[in-house]
Design a protein around this motif. Structure first.
Motif, PDB file in Angstrom:
ATOM      1  N   ALA A 158       0.830  -1.202   0.000  1.00  0.00           N
ATOM      2  CA  ALA A 158       0.000   0.000   0.000  1.00  0.00           C
ATOM      3  C   ALA A 158       0.866   1.254   0.000  1.00  0.00           C
ATOM      4  O   ALA A 158       0.569   2.234  -0.697  1.00  0.00           O
ATOM      5  CB  ALA A 158      -0.930  -0.009   1.214  1.00  0.00           C
ATOM      6  N   VAL A 159       1.949   1.240   0.771  1.00  0.00           N
ATOM      7  CA  VAL A 159       2.844   2.397   0.815  1.00  0.00           C
ATOM      8  C   VAL A 159       3.524   2.597  -0.538  1.00  0.00           C
ATOM      9  O   VAL A 159       3.623   3.723  -1.045  1.00  0.00           O
ATOM     10  CB  VAL A 159       3.897   2.229   1.928  1.00  0.00           C
ATOM     11  CG1 VAL A 159       4.913   3.365   1.882  1.00  0.00           C
ATOM     12  CG2 VAL A 159       3.231   2.193   3.289  1.00  0.00           C
ATOM     13  N   ASP A 160       3.990   1.509  -1.142  1.00  0.00           N
ATOM     14  CA  ASP A 160       4.649   1.607  -2.437  1.00  0.00           C
ATOM     15  C   ASP A 160       3.685   2.100  -3.516  1.00  0.00           C
ATOM     16  O   ASP A 160       4.047   2.923  -4.366  1.00  0.00           O
ATOM     17  CB  ASP A 160       5.218   0.240  -2.826  1.00  0.00           C
ATOM     18  CG  ASP A 160       6.067   0.297  -4.085  1.00  0.00           C
ATOM     19  OD1 ASP A 160       6.990   1.125  -4.129  1.00  0.00           O
ATOM     20  OD2 ASP A 160       5.778  -0.464  -5.025  1.00  0.00           O
ATOM     21  N   LYS A 161       2.454   1.618  -3.475  1.00  0.00           N
ATOM     22  CA  LYS A 161       1.449   2.077  -4.434  1.00  0.00           C
ATOM     23  C   LYS A 161       1.153   3.560  -4.231  1.00  0.00           C
ATOM     24  O   LYS A 161       1.049   4.332  -5.200  1.00  0.00           O
ATOM     25  CB  LYS A 161       0.171   1.253  -4.273  1.00  0.00           C
ATOM     26  CG  LYS A 161      -0.930   1.629  -5.252  1.00  0.00           C
ATOM     27  CD  LYS A 161      -2.167   0.772  -5.024  1.00  0.00           C
ATOM     28  CE  LYS A 161      -3.295   1.188  -5.975  1.00  0.00           C
ATOM     29  NZ  LYS A 161      -4.522   0.402  -5.748  1.00  0.00           N
ATOM     30  N   ASN A 162       1.020   3.967  -2.982  1.00  0.00           N
ATOM     31  CA  ASN A 162       0.776   5.382  -2.690  1.00  0.00           C
ATOM     32  C   ASN A 162       1.948   6.237  -3.150  1.00  0.00           C
ATOM     33  O   ASN A 162       1.751   7.332  -3.690  1.00  0.00           O
ATOM     34  CB  ASN A 162       0.556   5.549  -1.180  1.00  0.00           C
ATOM     35  CG  ASN A 162       0.234   6.974  -0.790  1.00  0.00           C
ATOM     36  OD1 ASN A 162       1.126   7.776  -0.531  1.00  0.00           O
ATOM     37  ND2 ASN A 162      -1.046   7.292  -0.740  1.00  0.00           N
ATOM     38  N   TYR A 163       3.155   5.745  -2.955  1.00  0.00           N
ATOM     39  CA  TYR A 163       4.368   6.458  -3.380  1.00  0.00           C
ATOM     40  C   TYR A 163       4.365   6.665  -4.900  1.00  0.00           C
ATOM     41  O   TYR A 163       4.621   7.768  -5.392  1.00  0.00           O
ATOM     42  CB  TYR A 163       5.585   5.649  -2.942  1.00  0.00           C
ATOM     43  CG  TYR A 163       6.907   6.167  -3.427  1.00  0.00           C
ATOM     44  CD1 TYR A 163       7.525   7.261  -2.835  1.00  0.00           C
ATOM     45  CD2 TYR A 163       7.558   5.533  -4.492  1.00  0.00           C
ATOM     46  CE1 TYR A 163       8.754   7.728  -3.285  1.00  0.00           C
ATOM     47  CE2 TYR A 163       8.787   5.989  -4.945  1.00  0.00           C
ATOM     48  CZ  TYR A 163       9.379   7.087  -4.340  1.00  0.00           C
ATOM     49  OH  TYR A 163      10.591   7.540  -4.798  1.00  0.00           O
ATOM     50  N   SER A 164       4.052   5.616  -5.649  1.00  0.00           N
ATOM     51  CA  SER A 164       4.032   5.711  -7.113  1.00  0.00           C
ATOM     52  C   SER A 164       2.925   6.647  -7.584  1.00  0.00           C
ATOM     53  O   SER A 164       3.131   7.465  -8.499  1.00  0.00           O
ATOM     54  CB  SER A 164       3.858   4.321  -7.725  1.00  0.00           C
ATOM     55  OG  SER A 164       4.894   3.445  -7.326  1.00  0.00           O
TER      56      SER A 164
ATOM     57  N   ILE B  79       3.866  10.337  -6.975  1.00  0.00           N
ATOM     58  CA  ILE B  79       4.825  10.843  -7.960  1.00  0.00           C
ATOM     59  C   ILE B  79       4.131  11.118  -9.289  1.00  0.00           C
ATOM     60  O   ILE B  79       4.331  12.166  -9.914  1.00  0.00           O
ATOM     61  CB  ILE B  79       5.975   9.840  -8.149  1.00  0.00           C
ATOM     62  CG1 ILE B  79       6.845   9.788  -6.898  1.00  0.00           C
ATOM     63  CG2 ILE B  79       6.818  10.212  -9.367  1.00  0.00           C
ATOM     64  CD1 ILE B  79       7.997   8.812  -6.991  1.00  0.00           C
ATOM     65  N   SER B  80       3.288  10.173  -9.732  1.00  0.00           N
ATOM     66  CA  SER B  80       2.583  10.331 -11.008  1.00  0.00           C
ATOM     67  C   SER B  80       1.661  11.548 -10.983  1.00  0.00           C
ATOM     68  O   SER B  80       1.638  12.350 -11.926  1.00  0.00           O
ATOM     69  CB  SER B  80       1.788   9.065 -11.330  1.00  0.00           C
ATOM     70  OG  SER B  80       1.048   9.209 -12.509  1.00  0.00           O
ATOM     71  N   LEU B  81       0.903  11.696  -9.900  1.00  0.00           N
ATOM     72  CA  LEU B  81      -0.023  12.832  -9.798  1.00  0.00           C
ATOM     73  C   LEU B  81       0.723  14.157  -9.686  1.00  0.00           C
ATOM     74  O   LEU B  81       0.295  15.172 -10.238  1.00  0.00           O
ATOM     75  CB  LEU B  81      -0.945  12.636  -8.593  1.00  0.00           C
ATOM     76  CG  LEU B  81      -1.995  11.527  -8.734  1.00  0.00           C
ATOM     77  CD1 LEU B  81      -2.699  11.290  -7.401  1.00  0.00           C
ATOM     78  CD2 LEU B  81      -3.018  11.893  -9.807  1.00  0.00           C
ATOM     79  N   THR B  82       1.835  14.149  -8.980  1.00  0.00           N
ATOM     80  CA  THR B  82       2.624  15.373  -8.854  1.00  0.00           C
ATOM     81  C   THR B  82       3.180  15.807 -10.213  1.00  0.00           C
ATOM     82  O   THR B  82       3.141  16.994 -10.563  1.00  0.00           O
ATOM     83  CB  THR B  82       3.780  15.164  -7.856  1.00  0.00           C
ATOM     84  OG1 THR B  82       3.246  14.788  -6.579  1.00  0.00           O
ATOM     85  CG2 THR B  82       4.594  16.435  -7.692  1.00  0.00           C
ATOM     86  N   GLU B  83       3.685  14.835 -10.983  1.00  0.00           N
ATOM     87  CA  GLU B  83       4.189  15.154 -12.319  1.00  0.00           C
ATOM     88  C   GLU B  83       3.072  15.668 -13.224  1.00  0.00           C
ATOM     89  O   GLU B  83       3.261  16.623 -13.989  1.00  0.00           O
ATOM     90  CB  GLU B  83       4.844  13.919 -12.931  1.00  0.00           C
ATOM     91  CG  GLU B  83       6.132  13.505 -12.227  1.00  0.00           C
ATOM     92  CD  GLU B  83       6.699  12.223 -12.795  1.00  0.00           C
ATOM     93  OE1 GLU B  83       5.971  11.547 -13.577  1.00  0.00           O
ATOM     94  OE2 GLU B  83       7.850  11.869 -12.463  1.00  0.00           O
ATOM     95  N   LYS B  84       1.897  15.032 -13.133  1.00  0.00           N
ATOM     96  CA  LYS B  84       0.758  15.468 -13.958  1.00  0.00           C
ATOM     97  C   LYS B  84       0.316  16.876 -13.563  1.00  0.00           C
ATOM     98  O   LYS B  84       0.030  17.714 -14.421  1.00  0.00           O
ATOM     99  CB  LYS B  84      -0.395  14.487 -13.801  1.00  0.00           C
ATOM    100  CG  LYS B  84      -1.598  14.803 -14.687  1.00  0.00           C
ATOM    101  CD  LYS B  84      -2.689  13.763 -14.523  1.00  0.00           C
ATOM    102  CE  LYS B  84      -3.895  14.101 -15.407  1.00  0.00           C
ATOM    103  NZ  LYS B  84      -4.983  13.103 -15.254  1.00  0.00           N
TER     104      LYS B  84
END
Length: 593
Positions: A86-92, A95-100
């Motif tokens: 869950a932490v790894d999924k949240n981390y990914s 990052i994706s949402l921040t870049e978007k």
């Protein structure tokens, strides 16, 4: 000295009990393991619960979260794989949402000057396309010369917004500036996407905050994983002979009784012996917490050899003294003490922090005492007559302060050479170190009281000792003479090292002069500008003294350590060792509410 004497201990036991024995030995935490064979590279076992690197990354990600939840402390509540996933999924996702979000924000800023528009279908334009350019007004003459159809849709004070119609992107030489990438999506839709992304990112942050409740248990699992990895590594370093195994390591002589008791409880054979002359055991330094800050400094820079000496206490007291001389202000020392008091509780959780805290207290205390002795109080005179009567030195007395700095430097290097002589007491090279110390003392006394023939004789005798006993060979030969002549070239280095201690006086004088200058500047401004001058006076005092305080602390740390770890080390330590690393369970201080 505080370098503990070590014994080489060998343990022999039954192979069937090997892992259990090693686990209990790791819990005891007294031995520095000597590899008896080269361990094979460790592979992650198939039944290992989680990748250790992923576990560490997940923990660091949660620790960096600004807001944290109440911790779960019961192990049975934790599903490690599920939490880490869950932490790894949240981390990914984060990052994706921040870049978007960043990409959309940039697109919107690029499109805002053009306003809201929708590109027509290519069939409606006979397959012509619109190309957008943000052209500085002074370059519009170049646009006018192009053969392409274009129009200005808006013109500002600095730039013109030009649209070119062409089936293909115009070549770079046709337009004076690169084109602006607007895309096909209207700005209104981009703003809607940005809002949706911000909402999704906020939800991701909320989920991350919720996951911080597992920080405590993740830390415990990391420690367990590292302990298990170390246990496997040590197991691969032991020797197995059919039904028995052998393990070897270094142990402090004071702890040998505990290891003997452990061996009896586990049914092991224990053999202990002194290290051979050609062996180099690790260095096990042991200092009380009150002066342990010196050990932290020494360990960070260079670990002394096992048969050398521990300079931790000398470094502690000399560094504290040098820092106080460089600061030369009781007021600044009180500020340093107040900062330390604010973080006092936060620095109590680990032994290293407690040692550094004790050193910080010594720095503040010594700085205050020296500041009172030189009469420095934020660059002003003593606020109380009683404190003024305690002033016995003047930092502006150049002759006295220079003499004091030279005497401190000479004494420091003499101590270093005497310790070198003690380390080499079984060798004739000890006489070389005594020769350097003798030469320094003779030169110092002669400089202070005036040189006489006796001073020159003693000085020359010291250099003769350096000439004759600097080589490793004890017999007099050409090689011995060459070694002595090479050693004598260090005479200029010794002279430069002693003079290097003048930085104590120079930096102390600079700190006091800056404080005095800021006080005078503030008073002049207040006198020249009645009314607002009072505000400016306060600002000058705050900013000026804050700047001077930071510069003084930085100078005290850098140059105080330099004099110890460069000048002093060069004359007091001959060899470098490696630290004693016990085979022990890792202690963690988990973050917990």
């Amino acid at each position: 000295m505080s370098i503990l004497q070590l014994k080489k201990a060998s343990l022999i036991g039954l192979t069937e009990n090997k892992m259990h024995t090693l686990d209990r030995l790791q819990h005891l935490g007294l031995m520095h393991i000597i590899p008896l064979q080269t361990p094979s590279s460790r592979l992650i076992a198939e039944d290992e619960p989680i990748n250790p690197e992923l576990l560490k990354r997940s923990l660091q990600y949660l620790l960096s979260c600004p807001q944290k939840r109440r911790q779960v402390t019961r192990e049975k509540k934790l599903d490690l794989k599920e939490v880490v996933h869950a932490v790894d999924k949240n981390y990914s996702e984060r990052i994706s949402l921040t870049e978007k979000r960043d990409s959309l924000d940039k697109r919107i800023k690029d499109l805002e000057p053009w306003g809201e528009f929708t590109l027509p279908d290519l069939n409606d334009l006979n397959h012509q396309r619109f190309w957008f350019y943000l052209v500085p007004n002074f370059k519009m003459k170049e646009v006018a010369t192009t053969s392409l159809p274009w129009t200005v849709v808006h013109q500002g004070n600095r730039n013109s917004y030009v649209v070119v119609v062409s089936p293909k992107e115009p070549t770079a030489n046709l337009m004076p500036v690169p084109r602006t990438h607007t895309g096909y999506v209207p700005i209104s839709q981009l703003r809607e996407q940005l809002e949706e992304t911000e909402i999704a990112l906020e939800a991701t942050e909320a989920q991350r905050e919720a996951l911080t409740r597992w920080i405590y248990l993740l830390q415990r699992n990391i420690a367990s994983t590292q302990d298990a990895s170390l246990l496997t590594e040590v197991a691969n370093q032991s020797l197995d002979f059919d039904e028995v195994f052998a393990l070897q390591g270094w142990i402090a002589e004071r702890d040998l009784d505990q290891l003997q008791m452990f061996a009896e409880q586990q049914g092991l054979v224990l053999l202990s012996e002194d290290p051979d002359d050609d062996e180099l055991p690790p260095t096990f330094m042991d200092n009380p917490e009150s002066v342990g800050g010196g050990q932290e400094v020494v360990s960070f820079f260079q670990t002394p050899g096992y048969r050398s000496w521990d300079p931790s206490r000398v470094v502690f007291f000399s560094f504290v003294s040098f820092f106080a001389i460089i600061m030369s202000d009781a007021g600044y020392s009180l500020v340093l003490g107040a900062i330390l008091a604010y973080y006092w509780q936060a620095m109590s959780y680990t032994e290293t922090h407690r040692r550094l805290r004790a050193m910080g207290a010594a720095l503040a205390g010594a700085g205050f005492v020296w500041g009172v002795m030189v009469g420095g109080y934020f660059g002003a005179s003593a606020p109380l007559p009683f404190l003024g009567s305690l002033k016995i030195l003047d930092v502006n007395d150049f002759d006295s302060m220079m003499m004091l700095s030279i005497c401190i430097g000479a004494g420091h290097l003499v101590l270093g050479n005497l310790m070198m002589a003690w380390v080499r007491r079984k060798s004739t090279q000890a006489l070389s170190a005594i020769g350097w110390a003798t030469a320094v003392v003779a030169a110092l006394v002669g400089w202070i009281f005036g040189f006489t023939p006796l001073h020159w004789i003693v000085f020359g005798a010291g250099l003769v000792l350096v000439l004759l006993f600097s080589g490793e060979k004890t017999d007099f030969s050409l090689a011995t003479l060459i070694s002595g002549l090479l050693a004598l070239t260090n005479l200029t280095k010794l002279f430069g090292d002693v003079l290097s201690y003048l930085r104590l006086f120079a930096l102390g004088l600079a700190s006091a002069s800056l404080a005095l200058t800021f006080n005078q500047l503030a008073a002049d401004v207040a006198a020249a500008l009645p009314g607002i001058g009072l505000l400016l006076q306060v600002l000058i005092l705050l900013i000026g003294h804050l700047l001077n305080f930071v510069l003084t602390v930085v100078s005290g740390v850098i140059h105080g350590l330099r004099l110890n770890l460069i000048e002093f080390y060069n004359w007091s330590l001959a060899d470098e060792g490696y630290p004693f690393q016990p085979f022990a369970k890792r202690e963690v201080t988990p973050w917990i509410t």
